[in-house]
Design an enzyme around this catalytic site. Structure first.
Site, PDB file in Angstrom:
ATOM      1  N   SER A   9      -0.049  -3.862  18.102  1.00 11.90           N
ATOM      2  CA  SER A   9      -0.260  -4.931  17.366  1.00 11.90           C
ATOM      3  C   SER A   9      -1.668  -4.730  16.399  1.00 11.90           C
ATOM      4  CB  SER A   9      -0.450  -6.372  17.937  1.00 11.90           C
ATOM      5  OG  SER A   9      -0.953  -7.187  16.854  1.00 11.90           O
ATOM      6  N   HIS A  34       3.118  -2.788  14.794  1.00  5.36           N
ATOM      7  CA  HIS A  34       3.534  -4.206  15.048  1.00  5.36           C
ATOM      8  C   HIS A  34       2.429  -4.808  13.940  1.00  5.36           C
ATOM      9  CE1 HIS A  34       5.444  -7.815  16.825  1.00  5.36           C
ATOM     10  NE2 HIS A  34       4.122  -8.390  16.651  1.00  5.36           N
ATOM     11  N   ASP A  36       1.515  -8.538  12.423  1.00  3.00           N
ATOM     12  CA  ASP A  36       1.481  -9.893  12.573  1.00  3.00           C
ATOM     13  C   ASP A  36       1.156 -10.623  11.276  1.00  3.00           C
ATOM     14  OD1 ASP A  36       2.300 -10.182  15.310  1.00  3.00           O
ATOM     15  OD2 ASP A  36       0.739  -9.304  15.768  1.00  3.00           O
ATOM     16  N   MET A  38       0.857 -14.079   9.526  1.00  2.53           N
ATOM     17  CA  MET A  38       0.655 -15.523   9.624  1.00  2.53           C
ATOM     18  C   MET A  38       0.149 -16.081   8.410  1.00  2.53           C
ATOM     19  SD  MET A  38      -1.304 -15.277  13.341  1.00  2.53           S
ATOM     20  CE  MET A  38      -0.757 -14.192  14.474  1.00  2.53           C
ATOM     21  N   HIS A  67       6.356  -8.913  12.067  1.00  4.19           N
ATOM     22  CA  HIS A  67       6.592 -10.035  12.653  1.00  4.19           C
ATOM     23  C   HIS A  67       6.102 -11.053  11.650  1.00  4.19           C
ATOM     24  CE1 HIS A  67       5.530 -12.679  16.388  1.00  4.19           C
ATOM     25  NE2 HIS A  67       6.467 -13.078  15.656  1.00  4.19           N
ATOM     26  N   MET A  69       5.368 -14.826  10.617  1.00  7.64           N
ATOM     27  CA  MET A  69       5.046 -16.145  11.547  1.00  7.64           C
ATOM     28  C   MET A  69       4.676 -16.885  10.178  1.00  7.64           C
ATOM     29  SD  MET A  69       3.149 -15.002  14.828  1.00  7.64           S
ATOM     30  CE  MET A  69       2.850 -13.200  13.928  1.00  7.64           C
ATOM     31  N   MET A 138       8.755 -14.084  22.689  1.00  5.69           N
ATOM     32  CA  MET A 138       7.230 -14.453  22.499  1.00  5.69           C
ATOM     33  C   MET A 138       6.744 -14.977  24.069  1.00  5.69           C
ATOM     34  SD  MET A 138       6.187 -14.021  19.655  1.00  5.69           S
ATOM     35  CE  MET A 138       4.548 -14.146  19.948  1.00  5.69           C
ATOM     36  N   ASP A 176       6.313 -10.004  23.225  1.00  5.71           N
ATOM     37  CA  ASP A 176       5.022 -10.180  22.622  1.00  5.71           C
ATOM     38  C   ASP A 176       4.168 -11.115  23.030  1.00  5.71           C
ATOM     39  OD1 ASP A 176       3.011  -9.990  20.359  1.00  5.71           O
ATOM     40  OD2 ASP A 176       4.440 -10.605  18.769  1.00  5.71           O
TER      41      ASP A 176
HETATM   42  C1  DX5 Z   1       0.733 -13.438  18.525  1.00  4.64           C
HETATM   43  C2  DX5 Z   1       1.149 -11.992  17.861  1.00  4.64           C
HETATM   44  C3  DX5 Z   1       1.216 -10.905  18.860  1.00  4.64           C
HETATM   45  C4  DX5 Z   1      -0.144 -10.796  19.475  1.00  4.64           C
HETATM   46  C5  DX5 Z   1      -0.363  -9.677  20.554  1.00  4.64           C
HETATM   47  O1  DX5 Z   1       0.889 -14.339  17.644  1.00  4.64           O
HETATM   48  O2  DX5 Z   1       2.496 -12.096  17.708  1.00  4.64           O
HETATM   49  O3  DX5 Z   1       1.650  -9.720  18.370  1.00  4.64           O
HETATM   50  O4  DX5 Z   1      -1.261 -10.584  18.507  1.00  4.64           O
HETATM   51  O5  DX5 Z   1      -1.686  -9.293  20.932  1.00  4.64           O
HETATM   52  P1  DX5 Z   1      -1.962  -9.396  22.447  1.00  4.64           P
HETATM   53  O6  DX5 Z   1      -1.529  -8.326  23.045  1.00  4.64           O
HETATM   54  O7  DX5 Z   1      -3.611  -9.504  22.510  1.00  4.64           O
HETATM   55  O8  DX5 Z   1      -1.420 -10.769  23.039  1.00  4.64           O
HETATM   56 ZN    ZN Z   2       3.521 -10.142  16.893  1.00  3.36          ZN
END
Ligand code: DX5
Ligand code: ZN
Length: 219
Positions: A9, A34, A36, A38, A67, A69, A138, A176
């Site tokens: 990530s 990956h 993320d 948000m 991913h 969110m 998750m 994840d």
């Molecule tokens: C959380 C994300 C993950 C997260 C993973 O909302 O979807 O991808 O960043 O990071 P670590 O490995 O630090 O939990």
């Molecule tokens: Zn993620």
């Protein structure tokens, strides 16, 4: 033995150097990247969007495991597809019509992922399991990197793996959140074949990404 894929990530990468960080991940043996995304609404944090993904596309040929969110997610699927995502993962809670959103991702010829929060039951996606490419389980509540792995999720991975086996489904099981060198073995034995990791990959062993990817994979 099944092949374990590692999807680092970039949430834990140096955001001022994202292109180079992605190159470094590819050179270090990552299988996927990956990303993320948000929105400060579906989750209490804001990260990056399609224009950033588009520029990052030039730095690697690895698949982008995006991913989302964000809510409502449906109207943004096109933008993420056109920006160069390879897998588009959505949360069922973030769309009014999961079936329609799955079909839209397929329309753009992208792989479809559906993500389950720790408190979201497998049941709510059961009827789509034969038409999706990936289930993202998750193991933390989404929003931030560096959270603690929730061990109760192991049971859910086992249940999902059982359903996959019983029905000869093809989807990948990706996990994840809070993955580290102590829990990755249990996650893999429970049935996961893709591990996401931010903190462990970028911070352990003084940031020796190659070593951290290899260690996670070989657990
Ligand atoms: C959380 C994300 C993950 C997260 C993973 O909302 O979807 O991808 O960043 O990071 P670590 O490995 O630090 O939990
Ligand atoms: Zn993620």
């Amino acid at each position: 033995m099944k092949k374990i894929q590692i999807s680092p990530s970039i949430l834990s990468a140096d955001f001022s150097q994202l292109g180079n960080e992605i190159k470094r991940l590819e050179e270090s043996g990552a299988d996927l990247i990956h990303v993320d995304v948000m929105d400060g609404h579906f989750v209490p944090n804001i990260t990056i969007g399609p224009p950033v993904i588009k520029t990052l596309r030039n730095y690697t040929s690895l698949p982008f495991d995006v991913h989302l969110m964000i809510a409502p997610v449906h109207k943004y699927i096109k933008n993420f597809a056109e920006a160069g995502s390879d897998i588009i993962t959505i949360h069922p809670e973030a769309t009014d019509d999961l079936k329609e959103s799955i079909e839209l991702i397929k329309h753009f010829k992208k792989k479809v992922g559906v993500s389950l929060n720790p408190n979201t039951e497998i049941n709510i996606i059961k009827k789509y399991l034969n038409e999706i490419d990936l289930v993202l389980i998750m193991s933390v509540y989404p929003g931030f990197g560096g959270q603690k792995f929730l061990p109760e999720v192991i049971e859910k991975i086992k249940n999902l793996y059982q359903i996959k086996k019983d029905n000869k489904f093809k989807f990948d099981i990706e996990v994840d959140g809070g993955i580290n060198f102590s829990n990755s073995k249990d996650v893999i034995s429970a049935g996961a074949n893709i591990l996401v990791s931010g903190t462990t990959i970028f911070k352990e062993n003084n940031g020796d990404i190659k070593k951290n990817i290899e260690t996670l994979r070989s657990m």
